[in-house]
Design an enzyme around this catalytic site. Structure first.
Site, PDB file in Angstrom:
ATOM      1  CE  LYS A 106      85.130 141.924  41.865  1.00  0.00           C
ATOM      2  NZ  LYS A 106      86.605 141.720  41.995  1.00  0.00           N
ATOM      3  CE1 TYR A 148      83.403 142.516  38.639  1.00  0.00           C
ATOM      4  CE2 TYR A 148      81.614 143.573  39.821  1.00  0.00           C
ATOM      5  CZ  TYR A 148      82.940 143.524  39.460  1.00  0.00           C
ATOM      6  OH  TYR A 148      83.813 144.493  39.921  1.00  0.00           O
ATOM      7  CB  SER A 150      82.410 144.557  43.573  1.00  0.00           C
ATOM      8  OG  SER A 150      81.461 145.422  42.974  1.00  0.00           O
ATOM      9  CG  ASP A 160      94.881 134.068  32.273  1.00  0.00           C
ATOM     10  OD1 ASP A 160      94.288 134.342  33.342  1.00  0.00           O
ATOM     11  OD2 ASP A 160      94.306 133.588  31.281  1.00  0.00           O
ATOM     12  CB  VAL A 161      95.372 135.837  37.925  1.00  0.00           C
ATOM     13  CG1 VAL A 161      96.355 136.986  38.075  1.00  0.00           C
ATOM     14  CG2 VAL A 161      93.991 136.329  37.522  1.00  0.00           C
TER      15      VAL A 161
HETATM   16  P1  NAP Z   1      90.242 147.634  34.891  1.00  0.00           P
HETATM   17  O1  NAP Z   1      90.559 149.089  34.719  1.00  0.00           O
HETATM   18  O2  NAP Z   1      89.484 146.926  33.837  1.00  0.00           O
HETATM   19  O3  NAP Z   1      91.616 146.873  35.193  1.00  0.00           O
HETATM   20  C1  NAP Z   1      91.633 145.486  35.417  1.00  0.00           C
HETATM   21  C2  NAP Z   1      92.997 144.958  35.062  1.00  0.00           C
HETATM   22  O4  NAP Z   1      92.989 143.530  35.278  1.00  0.00           O
HETATM   23  C3  NAP Z   1      93.344 145.185  33.577  1.00  0.00           C
HETATM   24  O5  NAP Z   1      94.651 145.683  33.437  1.00  0.00           O
HETATM   25  C4  NAP Z   1      93.198 143.781  33.006  1.00  0.00           C
HETATM   26  O6  NAP Z   1      94.010 143.515  31.890  1.00  0.00           O
HETATM   27  C5  NAP Z   1      93.635 142.924  34.175  1.00  0.00           C
HETATM   28  N1  NAP Z   1      93.241 141.539  33.988  1.00  0.00           N
HETATM   29  C6  NAP Z   1      92.062 141.066  33.487  1.00  0.00           C
HETATM   30  N2  NAP Z   1      92.079 139.734  33.422  1.00  0.00           N
HETATM   31  C7  NAP Z   1      93.278 139.336  33.878  1.00  0.00           C
HETATM   32  C8  NAP Z   1      93.875 138.076  34.056  1.00  0.00           C
HETATM   33  N3  NAP Z   1      93.251 136.939  33.729  1.00  0.00           N
HETATM   34  N4  NAP Z   1      95.141 138.016  34.548  1.00  0.00           N
HETATM   35  C9  NAP Z   1      95.814 139.167  34.870  1.00  0.00           C
HETATM   36  N5  NAP Z   1      95.286 140.397  34.730  1.00  0.00           N
HETATM   37  C10 NAP Z   1      94.028 140.479  34.233  1.00  0.00           C
HETATM   38  O7  NAP Z   1      89.405 147.399  36.226  1.00  0.00           O
HETATM   39  P2  NAP Z   1      89.297 148.233  37.599  1.00  0.00           P
HETATM   40  O8  NAP Z   1      88.073 149.037  37.514  1.00  0.00           O
HETATM   41  O9  NAP Z   1      90.593 148.862  37.921  1.00  0.00           O
HETATM   42  O10 NAP Z   1      88.991 147.039  38.610  1.00  0.00           O
HETATM   43  C11 NAP Z   1      89.995 146.438  39.430  1.00  0.00           C
HETATM   44  C12 NAP Z   1      89.322 145.485  40.399  1.00  0.00           C
HETATM   45  O11 NAP Z   1      88.386 146.211  41.193  1.00  0.00           O
HETATM   46  C13 NAP Z   1      88.541 144.369  39.715  1.00  0.00           C
HETATM   47  O12 NAP Z   1      88.638 143.194  40.470  1.00  0.00           O
HETATM   48  C14 NAP Z   1      87.130 144.908  39.744  1.00  0.00           C
HETATM   49  O13 NAP Z   1      86.192 143.870  39.662  1.00  0.00           O
HETATM   50  C15 NAP Z   1      87.111 145.610  41.085  1.00  0.00           C
HETATM   51  N6  NAP Z   1      86.082 146.643  41.206  1.00  0.00           N
HETATM   52  C16 NAP Z   1      86.028 147.722  40.371  1.00  0.00           C
HETATM   53  C17 NAP Z   1      85.045 148.672  40.539  1.00  0.00           C
HETATM   54  C18 NAP Z   1      84.923 149.893  39.655  1.00  0.00           C
HETATM   55  O14 NAP Z   1      83.929 150.642  39.805  1.00  0.00           O
HETATM   56  N7  NAP Z   1      85.856 150.169  38.767  1.00  0.00           N
HETATM   57  C19 NAP Z   1      84.082 148.532  41.563  1.00  0.00           C
HETATM   58  C20 NAP Z   1      84.160 147.412  42.398  1.00  0.00           C
HETATM   59  C21 NAP Z   1      85.170 146.483  42.221  1.00  0.00           C
HETATM   60  P3  NAP Z   1      93.436 143.779  30.389  1.00  0.00           P
HETATM   61  O15 NAP Z   1      93.329 145.258  30.282  1.00  0.00           O
HETATM   62  O16 NAP Z   1      94.466 143.206  29.480  1.00  0.00           O
HETATM   63  O17 NAP Z   1      92.110 143.071  30.338  1.00  0.00           O
END
Ligand code: NAP
Length: 253
Positions: free
Chosen positions: A158, A154, A142, A63-64
Site C-alpha cells: 500500500k 500489505y 490504505s 486475475d489482475v
Molecule cells: P474485499 O471485500 O475483500 O474485496 C476485494 C475484491 O478483490 C474481492 O471481490 C476479491 O475477489 C477481488 N480480488 C482479489 N484478488 C483479485 C485478483 N487477483 N484479481 C481480481 N480481483 C481480485 O476488499 P475491500 O475491503 O472492498 O477492499 C478493496 C480495496 O480497498 C483493497 O485494495 C483493499 O486493500 C483496500 N482497502 C480496504 C480497507 C478496508 O478497511 N476494507 C482499508 C484500506 C484499503 P475474491 O472475493 O474472489 O477474493
C-alpha cells in the site's frame, strides 16, 4: 452531469466491498462500468444492481496479477463498452501474519495482486487514455501504508501504491491523464470481517472498538470511499494529480 463526461470505467475487485460500491457510484454518475473480478460470475450482483438502477455494466473475469488475463479482459471491455477512460485499481487481498511467521507465498500474493495488478492494469488501459488525451486512474492505498502490525506485506504494497501513483501522475499528465490514490482507514467489508474472524472477535464488536479510535466515531462504508473516487475521476478534477487522500474519518499520523 453532461453527456461529455460519461466515460468507460473499469473497477477491479468490484464483485464486493469498496469495488462494488465504487462501480455502483460511477454507474450512477453516468459512466459505463466494467465490473472486473477473479471470475465474471462473481460480478453478477454488482452488474444486476447497476442495471436495475438504470445504469450500464459489463462483467469481466481476470486475475489482475496475470498479464495475459489482464490484456484479454481489457480487450473485452474496450470491445464491449468502448475506449477506457477511467481505471480504479481496487482488487486486493490480505495475508496477515507477523514477519517471523509470514511465508514467501503470503508476501508474493499480496505484492502480486496490489502492485503487479495495478501495474498490469494501468499499462493495458493507458493506451486508450493516451489516444483520448483524457484519463483518470485511482489506486487503492490504505492507512496501513503508514505501518501496521502483522501486515508487513500489505503495508509495503500500500505504500508502494503511493509511489506508483505519483510516478503515473508525472509520466501521464502530459496526456490529460491524472493519477491519484485513496487511502481508506477502517471500512466495513468482507476484508475487515475476515480480520475480525481471524483474531476471534465478532464483527459488530470489532467495528464498535475501531469506531472509538476514529474522530468521527464511526467506521467507514464503501460509499464513503466511492464518493471520493467519484470526485477524482470527474472532469472537474483535472488539476488534482499525484495525491494521496486518506478517507479515514480523521487525520492519521
Ligand atoms: P474485499 O471485500 O475483500 O474485496 C476485494 C475484491 O478483490 C474481492 O471481490 C476479491 O475477489 C477481488 N480480488 C482479489 N484478488 C483479485 C485478483 N487477483 N484479481 C481480481 N480481483 C481480485 O476488499 P475491500 O475491503 O472492498 O477492499 C478493496 C480495496 O480497498 C483493497 O485494495 C483493499 O486493500 C483496500 N482497502 C480496504 C480497507 C478496508 O478497511 N476494507 C482499508 C484500506 C484499503 P475474491 O472475493 O474472489 O477474493
Amino acid at each position: 452531469m453532461t453527456e461529455a463526461s460519461q466515460r468507460v470505467a473499469v473497477v477491479t475487485g468490484a464483485a464486493r466491498g469498496i469495488g462494488a460500491g465504487t462501480a455502483r457510484r460511477l454507474a450512477a454518475d453516468g459512466h459505463a462500468v466494467a465490473v472486473l473480478d477473479l471470475k465474471d460470475g462473481d460480478c453478477a450482483a454488482t452488474v444486476d444492481a447497476i442495471t436495475e438502477a438504470g445504469g450500464q455494466a459489463f462483467a469481466v473475469g481476470a486475475d489482475v496479477s496475470d498479464p495475459d488475463q489482464v490484456q484479454a479482459a481489457v480487450d473485452k471491455v474496450a470491445e464491449a463498452l468502448g475506449p477506457i477512460a477511467v481505471l480504479v485499481n481496487n482488487a486486493g487481498v490480505i495475508r496477515d501474519n507477523m514477519l517471523f511467521k509470514m511465508t514467501v507465498d503470503d508476501w508474493d500474493t499480496v505484492l502480486g495482486v496490489h502492485l503487479r495488478g495495478a501495474f498490469l492494469m494501468s499499462k493495458a488501459c493507458q493506451k486508450y487514455m493516451v489516444d483520448q488525451r483524457f484519463g483518470r486512474i485511482v489506486n487503492l492505498s490504505s492507512s496501513s501504508a503508514l505501518g501496521n502490525r502483522g501486515q508487513v506485506n500489505y503495508s509495503a504494497a500500500k505504500a508502494g501504491m503511493q509511489g506508483f501513483t505519483k510516478t503515473l501522475a508525472i509520466e501521464l499528465g502530459q496526456f490529460g491523464i491524472t493519477a491519484n490514490a485513496v487511502a481508506p482507514g477502517f471500512i466495513a467489508t468482507d476484508m475487515t470481517a475476515a480480520t475480525a474472524a481471524r483474531i476471534g472477535i465478532g464483527f459488530e464488536d470489532f467495528q464498535k472498538a475501531a469506531a472509538q479510535n476514529i474522530p468521527v466515531r464511526r467506521v467507514g462504508q464503501p460509499e464513503d470511499v466511492a464518493h471520493v473516487i467519484s470526485f477524482l475521476v470527474s472532469d472537474g478534477a483535472g488539476f488534482v494529480s499525484g495525491q494521496v487522500i486518506y478517507v479515514a474519518g480523521g487525520p492519521l499520523s
